[in-house]
Design a protein around this motif. Sequence first.
Motif, PDB file in Angstrom:
ATOM      1  N   LEU A 138       0.827  -1.202   0.000  1.00 13.16           N
ATOM      2  CA  LEU A 138       0.000   0.000   0.000  1.00 13.16           C
ATOM      3  C   LEU A 138       0.869   1.262   0.000  1.00 13.16           C
ATOM      4  O   LEU A 138       0.458   2.318  -0.459  1.00 13.16           O
ATOM      5  CB  LEU A 138      -0.912  -0.041   1.238  1.00 13.16           C
ATOM      6  CG  LEU A 138      -2.057   0.941   1.385  1.00 13.16           C
ATOM      7  CD1 LEU A 138      -2.866   1.059   0.112  1.00 13.16           C
ATOM      8  CD2 LEU A 138      -2.961   0.502   2.532  1.00 13.16           C
ATOM      9  N   GLU A 139       2.068   1.135   0.488  1.00  9.44           N
ATOM     10  CA  GLU A 139       2.994   2.277   0.428  1.00  9.44           C
ATOM     11  C   GLU A 139       3.676   2.366  -0.935  1.00  9.44           C
ATOM     12  O   GLU A 139       4.548   3.205  -1.149  1.00  9.44           O
ATOM     13  CB  GLU A 139       4.060   2.153   1.534  1.00  9.44           C
ATOM     14  CG  GLU A 139       3.502   2.425   2.919  1.00  9.44           C
ATOM     15  CD  GLU A 139       4.571   2.366   4.014  1.00  9.44           C
ATOM     16  OE1 GLU A 139       5.759   2.215   3.689  1.00  9.44           O
ATOM     17  OE2 GLU A 139       4.203   2.472   5.187  1.00  9.44           O
ATOM     18  N   GLY A 140       3.327   1.459  -1.830  1.00  6.84           N
ATOM     19  CA  GLY A 140       3.893   1.520  -3.174  1.00  6.84           C
ATOM     20  C   GLY A 140       5.211   0.782  -3.302  1.00  6.84           C
ATOM     21  O   GLY A 140       5.997   1.052  -4.193  1.00  6.84           O
ATOM     22  N   TYR A 155       2.826   3.972   6.803  1.00  4.72           N
ATOM     23  CA  TYR A 155       3.627   5.205   6.925  1.00  4.72           C
ATOM     24  C   TYR A 155       4.167   5.384   8.341  1.00  4.72           C
ATOM     25  O   TYR A 155       4.390   6.501   8.812  1.00  4.72           O
ATOM     26  CB  TYR A 155       2.826   6.450   6.533  1.00  4.72           C
ATOM     27  CG  TYR A 155       2.061   6.329   5.242  1.00  4.72           C
ATOM     28  CD1 TYR A 155       2.728   6.112   4.029  1.00  4.72           C
ATOM     29  CD2 TYR A 155       0.672   6.422   5.221  1.00  4.72           C
ATOM     30  CE1 TYR A 155       2.025   5.984   2.848  1.00  4.72           C
ATOM     31  CE2 TYR A 155      -0.038   6.296   4.037  1.00  4.72           C
ATOM     32  CZ  TYR A 155       0.638   6.081   2.858  1.00  4.72           C
ATOM     33  OH  TYR A 155      -0.048   5.953   1.684  1.00  4.72           O
TER      34      TYR A 155
END
Lengths: 879, 189, 431
Positions: free
Chosen positions: C179-181, C200
């Motif tokens: 989800l943070e890429g 994050y």
Amino acid sequence: MSDSSEKFNISIDGIECEANAGELIITACDNAGVHIPRFCYHPRMKPVGMCRMCLVEVSGPRGMSLAPSCYLQVAPGMEIVTDSEKVKKAQDGVLEFLLINHPLDCPVCDKGGECPLQDQTLAYGPGESRFVESKRHWAKPIPLSDLILLDRERCIQCGRCIRFAEEIAGDPMIDFMSRGETIEVNIFEENKFTSYYSGNTVQICPVGALTATPYRFASRPWDLEQVESTCMSCANGCRMVVQSSQDKLIRNLGIDSDPVNQSWLCDKGRFGFTANQSDLRVTVPLASNEEVSWKSAIDFVADAIKQAVDSTGPESVAIIGGSRLTNEDAYCWSKFARSVIGTDSVDAQLGDGLAPELVLGLPKATIDQACKAPLVVLVGPDIREEAPILFLRLKDAATNGQTKLIEVTPNATSLSKYATQSLFHRPGEQHVVISALVSPQELKPPTQGAPIQPVAGVDVDDITLARKLIQENKDAVFIVGRPSMADSEEILTESVSQVVANMSEAKFLTLLRRANTHGALDSGLAPGCLPGRTTLDLGKEHFTKIWGKVPATKGSSCTEILQKASRSELKVLILLGADPIKDFPSKKLALSAINSDTKIVSITAHMNDSAKLSDVVLPATMFGEKAGTTTNFEGRVSSLGKKVTAPGQSWDDWAIAVTLAMRLGGDLGFNSLEDISEEMEKYVPLYRNLKPHIWESSAQKDGIVLPITGESVKPRWIDPIATPGISSLTHHRVALRDSNDNTLELDTGKTSEFQVLRFEPHQGDLKIPTLDAYSLRLMAPRRLYDAGTHDGPASATEELPSILNLNHYDLDRIGASTGDRVKVVSSTGEHVSKVALDDSIAKGTALIWFNLKANGDEIGASDLIGVGELVTDIRLEAI
Amino acid sequence: MARFTTENLEKASEIISLYPEPRSALIPLCHLAQAQDGWLTPEAIGQIADLIGLSPAEVKGTASFYDMFHTEQVGEYLVGVCTNISCMLGGAYELLEHCEDRLGIRCGQTTKDGKFTLEEMECMAGCDGPPCVTVNYRYFLGLDNSKFDQLVDDLESGRLDEEVPKHGTVFRNARQGGLRANKGEGQTK
Amino acid sequence: MSIPKIVTSRLGFDDSFTMDRYIKTGGYQALRKALKAKPEEIREEVTTSNLLGRGGAGFETGRKWSMLRPNPVRYLVVNGDESEPATFKDRMLIERDPHQLVEGTLIAAYAIQATQAFIFIRGEFALGLERVINAVNEAYEYGAIGENIFGSGFSIDLVVHPGAGAYICGEETALIESLEGKRGFPRIKPPFFPAAIGLYGDPTVVNNVETMSNMPWIVNNGGAAFASLGEGRSTGTRLFALSGHVNQPGNYEVEMSKSTFRDLIYNPEYGGGVRRNNQVKAIIPGGASAPWFGPDQLDLALDQDAVAKAGSMLGSGSIIVMDEETCMVRAAWRIARFFHRESCGQCTPCREGSGWIDRIMRRIEDGYGREEDLDLLMDACDNIAPGVSWPPAQTTICVLGPSIPSSVAWSIRMFRDEYLIHIKEGGCPFR
Ligand SMILES: Cc1cc2nc3c(=O)[nH]c(=O)nc-3n(C[C@H](O)[C@H](O)[C@H](O)COP(=O)(O)O)c2cc1C
Ligand code: SF4
Ligand code: FES
């Protein structure tokens, strides 16, 4: 790792020991002398816990369990077991897993013999492989760049290289591709791994997956001989191991010197040894480009000097250069010039450096002090291009949040993205910005209520914010250097004056470009200076006593020397490892000086542009071929190692001076290098206590910042797997111990026979001409790889053409676009050049990288820069 | 070629605005690029890198971790046959053999006309209708050899165009922004 | 008392996924009710319900929420990555009742006072993605998401995030990385427990789709009503995904603890018996990561603790049935191959071990096995999951590693003879 000094007890294999809060288990074990095998962990990078080699049993809420010691931190009362059956089985298992797909081509692998995988397999691994399936196959070495090759079959996916590129260098040009068993390190398409730091990945690769073209198949580890040394590719002074085989330099490896390079090297330094083997090496004395004997060459030079001194006085002989020399060479030449020739016209710099009173007379900061300072103000160039490892250190300090960074530069630098504040000013007006930042008065509008005008092109809000930071941190460290060869050095001196006048607690790191400029200046290779950071006036009496005589008055600087030569007022010019045609900011002056009737003597390792036009060329030894010491821009002295014999008939520079002196009827009193360092130690207070057995002792491998204070350094253990290939360095270090490990007695008796130089701020009155609407102001910053005196062929970066870069507004204004040719006119010259678009450049300015290879109709910045001008303005005309 | 169209570029910035940090948009942007071009072209990778502040190597490295992203051209229809345990128990390997024969290619290959790429899939959560076949991630459960042949015919003739968009288009509706949109910081719908 | 359908109540309708149907069947009433209560009251209800997470680990949802580190920013991430072989319950909930998922997510977000919520949906769920995105868009318009929801003062953004094909992203910390890429590399626990250091770096709750889908019912009916179903720690109902050699594979919602594996397989309402009336040879409860059971364990209750005590897990709630005609070597190999293909590649034992085991198993199935291979397999398993026991120990970062041995080691333990036949006869006797 952690600032907290809290200590508590833990137990390692049943033995109680003390650990520091925040410390990793692996570090605690290292400190306790318990070695845990490892691959992915590197002490200079954040742990990732991927390879699973370092598993140990650790007590936790659910009893003892296997955990990665490189990742977890110690906790009070923690029990750690590193040698149980369970741990051994796990380590054994990991090694077996690592080996199943490994090609086991150790006999042909460059790493064979110094390979952590090989070594740890012997120590911890399974006896024989039970793997009968076919191995994973990859195409054999693929180039990641022109320098770096990757053999993916050997890779163990520890990610050290990738993490280095991203975390340390900030150049994430390589990454893991794919997933699971097919995971591989690679680049993106044609984007090569052209980082200035790419060679470090080869050094830290724990297997032979990454290799560098200069070393590939060149030798086997057991054939290598090595010596510790200090890199002389720039003035950062990185500690390195220099390795040779069959009397040929073949590899440099970075040493984990805590205060300096922390194990990293830039590629220029790492592969710099290829310059030793360059085709351009001068190996025999030449007169009028013909090979001659040393005797006749010395006769020629000595006669020329004698004639000059006799007919027009000693000041008609001058010496330019010295940064390539060792400290001992420089001292010897300084003594030769002053006491034998009688000239004070000596200058180690080529009009491209800093005023000696800045280097010698400012309160100094070390790299460590800069990286721990709450605020660093960078006034000058792009540090990555000038001192690449200092860049890494500052980037680290800035990204760790330890240090705030303000940069005052003409345009964006590699540090900009890490800086708290970047103030991009109009070239030539740096001192105006500095004055606004440090002066006690806040900016005021010209008249009540009117808006405040930008300062030298810098937004007022930016100035205000930066000013606040500076005012809050009066003990800031200023890193000062030349942002552009097109700006006079007086501008920087003026900026520094402002800082010193307003901030008495500020410290300075003076950014010099060429390796031993500081050492040369310390030895007095600058007009008006004498060894030991003093002036001719302050030190005259002392040095007359020891040298017999010193000149009465201050001599000429490099610029003045060249001017005198071009007016034929100079009889003999000695270029001591210097190439004014390439490095002096104004090529026009350099050329006319070299082409005058002045006799030019070039003492050099390489046939450079100036040597080609010299009357006599004397071959000199270079880095790796001579011993001694060098001084980096912190003022840190460290040792140089001699590893190979110099080619042909090259002589050490000091020996040339001694011979010339002898021939001129003088006696410098030196028969060996030791004689020189002995005299320096004995008579120059700066070098007090600096004896060979001290800088050679293992205790002092990090170098010694002068003057020696006797401060001790914490002992440190160096992880052998952090830098495979230099295993001999895994000792504890304690400062100031001699080679017999006795605590060094400092001789604190006679501290100052004479006064040293102190920088005095002067009330500057620089009149920077205003830029007229038709002109552009020139910026000529330097790049790491240029066409300067070191011509190491291993360049990691593509060669950039020397072209004129403009932003689109100015490009439109002259109706040109990228690739077009335009006429460039300055007060010094007129040339035709190609132009290119670069919108990072401010309106009204133009940029030409200084000293790139200019060929055809490309223009060199030094063709445009005039002498004695504060800034260089140019006009463009379409053709 | 293969750079984002103006319209997609706008979509890209909308997508980025959905997340607290731009890097989070990496996967959605790769999907967007595949929807546009059918595969993840080097140009698209370069552009995505610029948009989210990474290097192209990082974007490619991350994207290639994921099975759905193809850094080489694939067929218009990606035919996936799940052979994982439940489907295998339901005859998936036998069907897969037939698929290879019918399409005239082996697993991992693309037909010469660029229409079909055949892939052996891991469990697609269609275990209640084994063997589970997907075409561009649209499910066709409980296929036997003849139903598969029919499926190929239908795809070739365009009868399934509505149901099965060309490769790369996973979802056809746009995601809504929310708070940020309301505050006018992000996209507007 | 008839057993309520808690998460499947709407599935009888063809238009179960529409806003229209959802509202007609009481949709978003629970959210309205929840928003009128205090967040801690909702948390209390969920704690009372003793709802165990439905993603695999079976952790108490209420307790997970209570472990959130206090912080101004908190995230809720819903795990819809469903890729565990033979698990297909979340896909059904996503495709067929997306509003229930959205409502549940909003209730949870409110309860934990999240500042932003994400629903991570497996990238291959094309239809599911369209349906949930639509549902979210509709819910925004309906005022159920966004600023000041239903005038309650509570605001939240809900972002549907598509995955891109990687089983490991179901693991909660890998999901967060994704989800943070980033690539889906699981993080090391400790210290990266999402509740402390999550998305994050901020505290984050990760919950499964089915877990979230239970929320509206719990809010409407109270935690106690939920807890009154089932037994012990296993409360409420649960969706079981039944596949393999049963006559009627599918998802069945049954009350926990009250039925047995046998009920589920043979009850005409559920599995309807084994194909061709064959005997059950082995079942795999809880997804491909779980140790196997033999027919002697068919009478075990569908109860989290009972199954754990018997040496396996209910895990993701899937049950694979293999009948007497099944080759156990082949079945175990196929699962081993799955882990080989899905290993993220960080940890040496998982990356290399999975491939090695896959190759050995394949060789045995193909008739080139050696007797010593069985010991070798067991030892390789031991190097990934020391002890090869349940619950497993691990030499890896995440539990994908120790999942590799499950099928291999347990099939060898249960069906050693069948392996030896493969080795002696030089091939698979079932082909
Ligand atoms: C390898 C692996 C794969 C997983 N896959 C999923 C998955 O697809 N869906 C899921 O909800 N949980 C999955 N989990 C479990 C999650 O890590 C996490 O425990 C779960 O999402 C928490 O939600 P819950 O508490 O509501 O069950 C997986 C775990 C592992 C180790
Ligand atoms: S166990 Fe496997 S999947 Fe889990 S982190 Fe390690 S390599 Fe990745
Ligand atoms: S996991 Fe600790 S050194 Fe690699």
